[in-house]
Scaffold this motif. Structure first.
Motif, short mmCIF file in Angstrom:
data_model
loop_
_atom_site.label_atom_id
_atom_site.label_comp_id
_atom_site.label_asym_id
_atom_site.label_seq_id
_atom_site.Cartn_x
_atom_site.Cartn_y
_atom_site.Cartn_z
N VAL A 62 103.96 14.52 50.51
CA VAL A 62 104.43 13.13 50.46
C VAL A 62 104.09 12.38 51.75
CG1 VAL A 62 106.46 11.65 50.33
CG2 VAL A 62 106.20 13.56 48.74
N PRO A 63 104.43 12.91 52.94
CA PRO A 63 104.03 12.18 54.16
C PRO A 63 102.52 11.99 54.27
CG PRO A 63 105.64 13.87 54.68
CD PRO A 63 105.21 14.11 53.27
N LEU A 64 101.76 13.02 53.84
CA LEU A 64 100.31 12.92 53.89
C LEU A 64 99.81 11.81 52.97
CD1 LEU A 64 97.58 13.98 54.86
CD2 LEU A 64 97.65 15.62 52.97
N LEU A 65 100.32 11.77 51.73
CA LEU A 65 99.89 10.75 50.78
C LEU A 65 100.28 9.35 51.24
CD1 LEU A 65 100.68 12.49 47.37
CD2 LEU A 65 98.43 12.08 48.39
N VAL A 66 101.50 9.23 51.80
CA VAL A 66 101.95 7.93 52.29
C VAL A 66 101.06 7.45 53.45
CG1 VAL A 66 103.83 6.73 53.47
CG2 VAL A 66 104.32 8.19 51.52
N SER A 67 100.72 8.35 54.35
CA SER A 67 99.85 7.98 55.48
C SER A 67 98.47 7.56 55.00
CB SER A 67 99.74 9.15 56.46
OG SER A 67 101.01 9.52 56.95
N VAL A 68 97.91 8.35 54.08
CA VAL A 68 96.58 8.01 53.55
C VAL A 68 96.64 6.68 52.79
CG1 VAL A 68 94.80 8.72 51.92
CG2 VAL A 68 95.82 10.40 53.45
N ALA A 69 97.72 6.49 52.02
CA ALA A 69 97.87 5.24 51.27
C ALA A 69 97.95 4.04 52.21
CB ALA A 69 99.12 5.30 50.39
N PHE A 70 98.66 4.20 53.31
CA PHE A 70 98.78 3.08 54.26
C PHE A 70 97.43 2.75 54.87
CE2 PHE A 70 99.46 1.46 58.56
CZ PHE A 70 100.25 0.35 58.29
N LEU A 71 96.66 3.77 55.23
CA LEU A 71 95.34 3.51 55.82
C LEU A 71 94.40 2.85 54.81
CD1 LEU A 71 94.85 6.83 57.84
CD2 LEU A 71 95.41 4.57 58.73
N ILE A 72 94.42 3.37 53.57
CA ILE A 72 93.57 2.77 52.53
C ILE A 72 94.01 1.33 52.26
CG2 ILE A 72 92.95 2.87 50.09
CD1 ILE A 72 93.13 5.92 50.28
N GLY A 73 95.32 1.12 52.18
CA GLY A 73 95.83 -0.22 51.92
C GLY A 73 95.50 -1.20 53.03
N SER A 74 95.57 -0.75 54.28
CA SER A 74 95.25 -1.64 55.40
C SER A 74 93.80 -2.10 55.32
CB SER A 74 95.49 -0.92 56.73
OG SER A 74 96.85 -0.57 56.87
N ALA A 75 92.89 -1.16 55.04
CA ALA A 75 91.48 -1.54 54.92
C ALA A 75 91.24 -2.41 53.68
CB ALA A 75 90.62 -0.28 54.85
N ALA A 76 91.87 -2.03 52.56
CA ALA A 76 91.66 -2.79 51.33
C ALA A 76 92.24 -4.20 51.42
CB ALA A 76 92.29 -2.05 50.15
N ASN A 77 93.38 -4.34 52.11
CA ASN A 77 94.00 -5.66 52.23
C ASN A 77 93.13 -6.62 53.02
OD1 ASN A 77 96.08 -4.58 50.84
ND2 ASN A 77 97.61 -4.81 52.44
N THR A 78 92.46 -6.11 54.05
CA THR A 78 91.56 -6.97 54.82
C THR A 78 90.44 -7.50 53.93
OG1 THR A 78 92.02 -5.70 56.84
CG2 THR A 78 90.03 -7.06 56.82
N LEU A 79 89.88 -6.61 53.12
CA LEU A 79 88.82 -7.03 52.21
C LEU A 79 89.36 -7.99 51.15
CD1 LEU A 79 86.94 -3.63 51.68
CD2 LEU A 79 86.26 -5.55 53.13
N SER A 80 90.58 -7.71 50.66
CA SER A 80 91.19 -8.58 49.64
C SER A 80 91.42 -9.98 50.18
CB SER A 80 92.50 -7.99 49.15
OG SER A 80 92.29 -6.73 48.54
N GLN A 81 91.93 -10.07 51.41
CA GLN A 81 92.19 -11.38 52.02
C GLN A 81 90.89 -12.15 52.22
OE1 GLN A 81 95.07 -12.87 52.75
NE2 GLN A 81 96.41 -11.17 52.17
#
Length: 365
Positions: A62-81
């Motif tokens: 769970v901590p691993l998935l949450v950390s990976v999800a946050f990193l993926i989301g941070s990169a994806a959000n920049t592209l989305s914006q």
């Protein structure tokens, strides 16, 4: 209360990348789950990872998935914006061009055959409601610029020639001052901003998941998801407008500052001697913008000046000749390209002055 106020903006900033990252992880699972046996190599390390994932141990995964999800989301959000801004800018420009085709006359056509055209015409005429800055906020910013320049004794013509679009583009920089001067107002602004970012962030992975998941009645699910995503994006636009309205009101009420405008106003106060005519004040504005490195704003103001009345234009031109030679030459080039017969005499005088200046420089050499 102060601790909570400090924590809330950070917690809001975590929500969008975490939510979108988890959704993008779901997309990756939908893509690679059928090929999971071939993803990891047949090594002791790969076997250990497979065993860990198969065991379902939440302590490690769970901590691993949450950390990976946050990193993926941070990169994806920049592209989305960035993508959302690009699509919004292109879309608004396209609607502005279509608006010139007088489509508004089709809004009142009756009959089922005209329904698609009526809907499209209504969308075109509703272009202003899709812009991130409302007309009310724009007017408040214009009034705020006039008030700031007025306190430095500059005439109203200076604020009218200032490129207001550059002020609107940099409006978000006023939020930092608002956080200090009016924390409660800033919390409302930050809430609306984060709500908008959250909706923009989750739309792409939601739509991708709806397309990839092998569900019954998939076309209907994709359609309903697409409609929901459109609603979320419309809400995001309205929340951005509401957030910008808060900033515009704060700037108008002096709860926040416009850094570039205030910097120019401070420079006005230090001018010795002070300009005497409207044209000299406009020339001083352009020279200050150019000297402060705001080259786009200076060029835009010079472009506006080229269409001004002859009296103001001449005063500004002579002022620029004395205080900002690059902008003077740019203005001279614009006037020659316009080839306006009403400005021919002024262009001739400016040309003679430049020739005389070049002769003096040659004599000195």
């Amino acid at each position: 209360m102060g601790l909570l106020t400090s924590l809330l903006p950070g917690l809001r900033d975590l929500r969008a990348p975490l939510a979108s990252g988890l959704l993008w992880l779901g997309v990756l699972v939908a893509i690679f789950a059928p090929h999971s046996d071939r993803i990891l190599r047949d090594t002791p390390e790969g076997a250990a990872i497979k065993e860990l994932l198969a065991s379902g141990s939440g302590t490690a995964t769970v901590p691993l998935l949450v950390s990976v999800a946050f990193l993926i989301g941070s990169a994806a959000n920049t592209l989305s914006q960035l993508t959302a801004r690009l699509i919004g800018s292109v879309g608004l420009d396209l609607l502005a061009k279509l608006e010139k085709l007088s489509l508004s006359r089709f809004r009142f056509k009756k009959g089922a055959a005209w329904l698609p055209i009526r809907l499209f015409a209504n969308l075109v005429t509703a272009r202003k409601s899709l812009q991130p800055i409302s007309l009310t906020a724009r007017q408040l910013i214009v009034d705020a610029v006039q008030n700031i320049f007025g306190r430095s004794k500059a005439p109203g013509s200076v604020s009218l020639i200032y490129p207001i679009d550059s002020v609107l583009d940099s409006l978000s920089y006023s939020a930092a001052h608002l956080a200090v001067a009016a924390p409660t107002l800033y919390q409302e602004y930050d809430r609306l901003r984060s709500e908008s970012e959250f909706r923009v962030a989750v739309v792409p992975p939601m739509l991708t998941l709806a397309i990839l998941l092998p569900l019954e009645h998939s076309p209907y699910i994709i359609l309903f998801t697409a409609v929901g995503c459109c609603v979320l994006l419309a809400q995001a636009v309205q929340q951005v407008r509401a957030a910008n309205n808060i900033l515009a009101n704060a700037v108008y009420l002096d709860h926040a500052t416009l850094p570039n405008i205030q910097s120019v106003a401070d420079a006005f106060k230090d001018l010795v001697p002070q300009p005497e005519t409207d044209g000299q004040w406009i020339g001083a504005l352009i020279a200050i913008l150019d000297h402060k490195g705001l080259f786009d704003e200076a060029n835009a103001a010079t472009g506006e000046l080229a269409d001004h009345s002859e009296r103001i234009l001449e005063d500004a031109a002579w002022y620029l000749r004395e205080h900002d030679r690059p902008q003077f030459r740019y203005l001279f080039t614009l006037l020659k390209e316009k080839d306006d017969p009403h400005q021919a005499e002024l262009v001739a005088r400016l040309l003679d002055a430049e020739r005389f200046s070049d002769l003096v420089a040659e004599d000195r050499e």
